[in-house]
Design a protein around this motif. Structure first.
Motif, PDB file in Angstrom:
ATOM      1  N   TYR A  43       0.806  -1.226   0.000  1.00  0.00           N
ATOM      2  CA  TYR A  43       0.000   0.000   0.000  1.00  0.00           C
ATOM      3  C   TYR A  43       0.839   1.275   0.000  1.00  0.00           C
ATOM      4  O   TYR A  43       0.299   2.383   0.006  1.00  0.00           O
ATOM      5  CB  TYR A  43      -0.928   0.057   1.220  1.00  0.00           C
ATOM      6  CG  TYR A  43      -1.993  -1.008   1.280  1.00  0.00           C
ATOM      7  CD1 TYR A  43      -2.372  -1.729   0.150  1.00  0.00           C
ATOM      8  CD2 TYR A  43      -2.654  -1.284   2.472  1.00  0.00           C
ATOM      9  CE1 TYR A  43      -3.351  -2.698   0.223  1.00  0.00           C
ATOM     10  CE2 TYR A  43      -3.639  -2.250   2.540  1.00  0.00           C
ATOM     11  CZ  TYR A  43      -3.984  -2.962   1.424  1.00  0.00           C
ATOM     12  OH  TYR A  43      -4.958  -3.910   1.506  1.00  0.00           O
ATOM     13  N   CYS A 105      -2.654   2.538  12.567  1.00  0.00           N
ATOM     14  CA  CYS A 105      -3.714   1.813  11.846  1.00  0.00           C
ATOM     15  C   CYS A 105      -4.968   1.925  12.697  1.00  0.00           C
ATOM     16  O   CYS A 105      -4.976   1.498  13.862  1.00  0.00           O
ATOM     17  CB  CYS A 105      -3.323   0.351  11.661  1.00  0.00           C
ATOM     18  SG  CYS A 105      -4.707  -0.713  11.171  1.00  0.00           S
ATOM     19  N   ASN A 138      -2.892  -7.053  12.400  1.00  0.00           N
ATOM     20  CA  ASN A 138      -3.227  -5.627  12.530  1.00  0.00           C
ATOM     21  C   ASN A 138      -3.727  -5.352  13.952  1.00  0.00           C
ATOM     22  O   ASN A 138      -4.910  -5.065  14.184  1.00  0.00           O
ATOM     23  CB  ASN A 138      -4.327  -5.225  11.533  1.00  0.00           C
ATOM     24  CG  ASN A 138      -3.932  -5.442  10.090  1.00  0.00           C
ATOM     25  OD1 ASN A 138      -3.119  -6.315   9.791  1.00  0.00           O
ATOM     26  ND2 ASN A 138      -4.508  -4.670   9.191  1.00  0.00           N
ATOM     27  N   CYS A 226     -11.641  -2.130   9.128  1.00  0.00           N
ATOM     28  CA  CYS A 226     -10.741  -1.220   8.413  1.00  0.00           C
ATOM     29  C   CYS A 226     -11.613  -0.189   7.702  1.00  0.00           C
ATOM     30  O   CYS A 226     -12.483  -0.545   6.893  1.00  0.00           O
ATOM     31  CB  CYS A 226      -9.913  -1.998   7.393  1.00  0.00           C
ATOM     32  SG  CYS A 226      -9.129  -0.901   6.197  1.00  0.00           S
ATOM     33  N   GLU A 254     -10.719  -7.956   4.244  1.00  0.00           N
ATOM     34  CA  GLU A 254     -11.153  -6.942   5.219  1.00  0.00           C
ATOM     35  C   GLU A 254     -12.434  -6.263   4.738  1.00  0.00           C
ATOM     36  O   GLU A 254     -13.015  -5.436   5.453  1.00  0.00           O
ATOM     37  CB  GLU A 254     -10.059  -5.881   5.416  1.00  0.00           C
ATOM     38  CG  GLU A 254      -8.854  -6.377   6.200  1.00  0.00           C
ATOM     39  CD  GLU A 254      -7.728  -5.356   6.273  1.00  0.00           C
ATOM     40  OE1 GLU A 254      -7.943  -4.176   5.956  1.00  0.00           O
ATOM     41  OE2 GLU A 254      -6.615  -5.755   6.654  1.00  0.00           O
ATOM     42  N   CYS A 316      -5.429   4.605   2.160  1.00  0.00           N
ATOM     43  CA  CYS A 316      -5.102   4.460   3.582  1.00  0.00           C
ATOM     44  C   CYS A 316      -4.224   5.642   3.960  1.00  0.00           C
ATOM     45  O   CYS A 316      -3.053   5.708   3.571  1.00  0.00           O
ATOM     46  CB  CYS A 316      -4.393   3.134   3.854  1.00  0.00           C
ATOM     47  SG  CYS A 316      -3.887   3.026   5.575  1.00  0.00           S
TER      48      CYS A 316
END
Ligand code: 13P
Ligand code: SF4
Length: 364
Positions: A43, A105, A138, A226, A254, A316
């Motif tokens: 990412y 995150c 995560n 997420c 996700e 993100c």
């Protein structure tokens, strides 16, 4: 080497032109040579990931962190929980650096240790059944340590099924933290009916569940998600199929359950990369994941159509925090004998979290 508690990018780096940044990063990398390894998540922006020695998904990058003892410095271009995992898995003489400490995150922040401990105690008093905890990578090191201490394992989006099967082969129930969607998608594909997976809301008494619901459940899903992947909706799948008849939809797990059910394929970032790369020229893909990866796939495969599942794209913002300026600064600091932005997990947490990560690495 001195560790400096610097977090803010020095002013002198802010306005550096792209060409100069590229030259300075290349030079610093060359001077650090084998002392340095740069890991980059899929990412990351192109301007950053092009400097990575290895690019990968969370699983691949944690395996790499565990298998490069020759590098004194691991610079992790990703988010905080990834750098923590690298510190847990690497050897004591290695130093892990996250170029911008603000690269967190939001999903990992949705499960706090005290909330998970309350849930664990309440589950124990609600039923006699044995429960094993599983945490998605995560999550914070503290949550991984909790899971390690209580017999469970970490998983990533590439091995969630194997880890969940392992957990349910030795316990009646699994507690899956912190991504409700990954947990549900994985359980459902293993044949567990939706009504045997309940959501534990840490903001509510008894998780917001009736005693009977908790007793019946095979999987207790933590209420977390997420915010990037949750934006993809079933109507986006219908819309892209109307626009590009015959297009294949591939979604990250996700994403919500109904999106994954409509998709042709579901898989981690590594699987998405592999599927698109292996497909023949002329293939069409709608990809439900972070926009930098989607755009890179489109660029790398100009003879295939690769579009985002949702038109406006999903970024993100914390992955995006790692900039070439931050990378340049942290590398040049190393050359000057200073460690900026070191991520270091305390020994007690590290020991238990390592157990949970090692269990995962043995399962896969
Ligand atoms: P993977 O790299 O495991 O596919 O996970 C994606 C992600 O959201 C990382 O935060
Ligand atoms: Fe966290 Fe989602 Fe960003 Fe991955 S994409 S780092 S899960 S906020």
């Amino acid at each position: 080497m001195a560790t400096v508690a610097l977090n803010l990018l020095p002013e002198s780096y802010v306005e550096l032109p792209e060409r100069e940044l590229d030259e300075r990063i290349t030079r610093a990398k060359a001077e650090l040579g084998a002392r340095l390894v740069i890991l980059g998540h899929h990412y990351q922006r192109d301007e950053v990931v092009k400097f990575a020695d290895y690019r990968g998904d969370s699983l691949r990058l944690s395996q790499l962190a565990a298998s490069r003892p020759e590098a004194e410095f691991i610079v992790f271009c990703g988010v905080h929980f990834m750098a923590e995992s690298a510190d847990i898995l690497s050897a004591d003489h290695q130093t892990v650096i996250l170029p911008d400490m603000n690269a967190g995150c939001s999903m990992a922040d949705m499960a706090e240790l005290d909330q998970v401990e309350v849930c664990w105690e309440e589950l124990a008093s609600a039923s006699e059944a044995k429960v094993l905890p599983i945490t998605y990578i995560n999550s914070t090191a503290a949550i991984k340590a909790f899971v390690g201490r209580n017999g469970g394992a970490v998983c990533t989006s590439s091995n969630a099924r194997k880890v969940m099967e392992w957990a349910l082969s030795q316990a009646e129930k699994g507690l899956f933290i912190p991504d409700e969607h990954l947990g549900r998608n994985t359980g459902y594909r293993m044949g567990i009916p939706l009504d045997e997976m309940v959501v534990w809301d840490p903001g509510m008494e008894a998780g917001g569940l009736a005693a009977e619901e908790t007793r019946r459940a095979r999987i207790i899903l933590w209420k977390g998600h997420c915010s990037v992947h949750q934006r993809f909706l079933p109507e986006h799948v219908e819309c892209v199929r109307k626009k590009f008849p015959g297009i294949r939809v591939i979604a990250h797990p996700e994403c919500r359950w109904d999106v994954c059910e409509l998709a042709d394929e579901v898989g981690s970032t590594e699987l998405i990369v592999k599927r698109v790369a292996e497909s023949p020229a002329g293939s069409q893909w709608a990809v439900g994941t972070e926009i930098h990866l989607v755009n890179r796939l489109a660029k790398e495969h100009p003879d295939r159509l690769v579009v985002s599942l949702e038109d406006c794209g999903c970024l993100c913002s914390t992955m995006f925090r790692i900039s070439p300026q931050h990378l340049c600064w942290t590398l040049e600091s190393l050359l000057a004998g200073q460690v900026a932005n070191r991520v270091s997990v305390d020994p007690e947490t590290k020991c238990w979290a390592r157990l949970a990560l090692d269990r995962m690495l043995k399962i896969v």
